[in-house]
Write an enzyme that holds these catalytic residues in place. Structure first.
Site, PDB file in Angstrom:
ATOM      1  N   GLU A 110       0.822  -1.248   0.022  1.00 21.87           N
ATOM      2  CA  GLU A 110      -0.031   0.136  -0.160  1.00 21.87           C
ATOM      3  C   GLU A 110       0.736   1.302  -0.131  1.00 21.87           C
ATOM      4  OE1 GLU A 110      -4.374  -0.993   1.971  1.00 21.87           O
ATOM      5  OE2 GLU A 110      -2.916   0.351   2.859  1.00 21.87           O
ATOM      6  N   HIS A 152       8.798 -26.371  -1.802  1.00 18.03           N
ATOM      7  CA  HIS A 152       8.190 -27.512  -2.396  1.00 18.03           C
ATOM      8  C   HIS A 152       6.988 -27.112  -3.289  1.00 18.03           C
ATOM      9  CE1 HIS A 152      10.680 -30.689  -0.280  1.00 18.03           C
ATOM     10  NE2 HIS A 152      10.608 -29.524   0.523  1.00 18.03           N
ATOM     11  N   LYS A 169     -13.763  -0.384  -4.607  1.00 23.42           N
ATOM     12  CA  LYS A 169     -14.750  -0.112  -3.722  1.00 23.42           C
ATOM     13  C   LYS A 169     -15.820   0.659  -4.391  1.00 23.42           C
ATOM     14  CE  LYS A 169     -12.279   0.460   0.641  1.00 23.42           C
ATOM     15  NZ  LYS A 169     -11.925   1.197   1.869  1.00 23.42           N
TER      16      LYS A 169
END
Length: 431
Positions: free
Chosen positions: A284, A305, A419
């Site tokens: 951010e 792995h 948003k």
């Protein structure tokens, strides 16, 4: 207490690039200190360490101890910086499989109805003695309208009142801004206890405020030691910032040389959530206007792995940042087996920490030879003081790095994009 070794990055830059990077980073450091950089009104995360509020810490410790004794489940309801910092500290310092004190669970960090329904079923399931669970709830939101958190809080708040009646008021704690916002309206209407997130501290820098301190105290962790570890870092790095500036300069030089991914890795599972906190702190803060390194998190040796092949032989646009604890304080000794079917007797008498350390060294050497620059952050011990020190180190390094990018480390305008589209699709403006 905490420092970052950059030696395994040096072959990937030249002296001229490092000198230019150091010049830029030094100016960024001065801009931060002089409060002349972008977003300088959001430096409260430093101010709280200049004059620590001991009364607040004692209050957090007392309330945390009270809930620790009474609660079976403590719900942390928040998203992003409202829970990642607390989770990082709790996961690092609360022993695995420790059933003393309340179970710490999280809500409001996504929009899964399945998860929330199952959480409520878990809360409603009686204890082994047949008695009901004692549940406490801490909602954390500056605005009170963040969709993920607001929905979860609405549902859980109703459940708490249905379950406990008037007593629910004493079981619900709200951490929010001093004034304004939807959550303050709810607090006023219901009378919930309130803790304040300072207006000049952004969410991803808020772990050392009540945002993080209350859940951490409830988990039984010494919040004063945590904060004063950060205070030590604040004082030390005001006197001598050379290691931190070396780190930021090397990272900036690598970024300018085309490295686009920073993989945060640790061989200690307790630090995986610390990587998650760093992922938000970096992501951010840096990711603006096409700039910054993409932060990812890996837990080794598990993820060797899965993504180990990609790290070793994939595109050479990645750096690794390892988080290492010098002394974990606990280990297991590998015994000799007379039959030795597994062929492990060459390790008999050695500790798992010794094996883990050699796995770390071998991985770093292999990745280095494969073309991956490596930073290694060393924490002396896995305790509250050391963790607090590392938290401030990374906060400061992030702010200086983003200033070097000529961006504001403390805003996140891009977060609003999803948003806006989500609210449009949900018909928010239709009431």
């Amino acid at each position: 207490m905490f420092h970052i070794d950059i030696q395994k990055t040096e072959r990937f830059t030249d002296e001229k690039a490092l000198r230019e990077a150091r010049k830029t980073v030094q100016q960024s450091s001065e801009d931060l200190d002089n409060r002349t950089g972008k977003g300088s009104g959001w430096l409260g995360w430093q101010d709280i360490l200049q004059k620590p509020n001991d009364a607040l810490l004692e209050n957090m410790d007392a309330i945390g101890a009270e809930i620790h004794q009474k609660a079976d489940v403590f719900i942390v309801c928040g998203i992003g910086g409202s829970y990642l910092g607390a989770k990082a500290v709790i996961d690092a310092l609360k022993p695995e499989f420790d059933d003393s004190g309340p179970e710490i669970v999280y809500a409001g960090h996504h929009i899964s109805g399945r998860y929330l329904r199952q959480l409520i079923r878990h809360l409603e399931k009686p204890k082994s003695d047949g008695s009901p669970k004692q549940v406490y709830l801490n909602v954390i939101s500056k605005s009170g309208t963040t969709m993920e958190t607001a929905i979860a809080f609405r549902v859980l708040r109703k459940w708490m009142h249905d379950q406990y009646g008037d007593e629910a008021v004493s079981r619900i704690f709200c951490t929010t801004s001093k004034d304004g916002g939807a959550l303050n309206k709810i607090i006023k209407a219901y009378g919930y206890r309130k803790f304040i997130l300072p207006d000049d501290v952004g969410g991803r820098f808020s772990v050392l405020t009540p945002v993080g301190l209350l859940p951490i105290a409830v988990a039984g962790i010494d919040v004063k030691q945590l904060v004063y570890g950060a205070v030590s870092a604040y004082q030390d790095l005001n006197k001598d910032r050379s290691n931190l500036l070396d780190y930021v300069s090397a990272r900036y030089a690598l970024y300018k040389n085309g490295y686009a991914i920073d993989l945060i890795a640790s061989f200690e599972p307790a630090l995986t959530s610390m990587g998650g906190w760093l992922q938000q702190l970096y992501g951010e803060s840096e990711g603006k206007n096409g700039k910054g390194m993409f932060p990812a998190v890996a837990q080794y040796s598990t993820d060797l792995h899965s993504i180990g092949q990609m790290v070793q032989d994939g595109p050479r646009n990645m750096v690794e940042t390892f988080l290492v604890v010098d002394d974990t304080g606990q280990t297991v000794i590998i015994d000799k087996d007379n039959r030795n079917y597994d062929g492990l007797n060459y390790l008999s008498g050695k500790s798992m920490e010794h094996v883990n350390e050699k796995a770390l060294q071998g991985t770093q050497q292999a990745h280095l030879e494969g073309g991956v620059p490596i930073f290694t952050g060393y924490m002396s011990q896995l305790d509250a003081h050391s963790l607090g020190y590392a938290i401030y180190y990374f906060e400061l390094a992030t702010a200086i790095f983003v200033y070097a990018l000529d961006e504001n480390p403390f805003d996140q305008p891009g977060v609003e994009a999803y948003k806006k589209e989500m609210y449009h699709l949900l018909g928010r403006n239709n009431g």
